[in-house]
Design a protein around this motif. Sequence first.
Motif, PDB file in Angstrom:
ATOM      1  N   ALA A  24       0.812  -1.116  -0.050  1.00  0.00           N
ATOM      2  CA  ALA A  24       0.167  -0.028  -0.047  1.00  0.00           C
ATOM      3  C   ALA A  24       0.778   1.416   0.036  1.00  0.00           C
ATOM      4  N   ARG A  27       1.989   1.396  -3.356  1.00  0.00           N
ATOM      5  CA  ARG A  27       1.058   1.367  -4.276  1.00  0.00           C
ATOM      6  C   ARG A  27       1.347   0.459  -5.541  1.00  0.00           C
ATOM      7  N   GLU A  88      -7.125  -0.059  -0.524  1.00  0.00           N
ATOM      8  CA  GLU A  88      -6.380   1.188  -0.450  1.00  0.00           C
ATOM      9  C   GLU A  88      -6.567   2.333  -1.210  1.00  0.00           C
TER      10      GLU A  88
END
Length: 108
Positions: A24, A27, A88
């Motif tokens: 996360a 990303r 996320e």
Amino acid sequence: MSRYTVTVTSDDLADPDATIGYDAPLRTFFLQAFPDESGDDLALWLGTSDREFETIDALHMAAFSRGYSFMPLPEDVTSQLVADLAAEAGRLPHDGPLAALLRHLQSK
């Protein structure tokens, strides 16, 4: 960060304990496989940069271009990876001094 065990193959080799997941803070999806005897060095480690692989397909294409494959993914792992990404989706990108340093280092 999520982590799931998958099998990664390469010609006549297989790593049934490879790891796929979603990072996360970066990303990106990532894939790690074929550690050396010490476990410190990996023959395959994809997804170490910000937004490097925003889809599982992009990660698969990168692995395939290096002679590796992890397809087909087990259905439960695919579902979890999609859920991890969705969870996320609304998260703001990190924007502190460490994130700035990381972006600077990756731009070189």
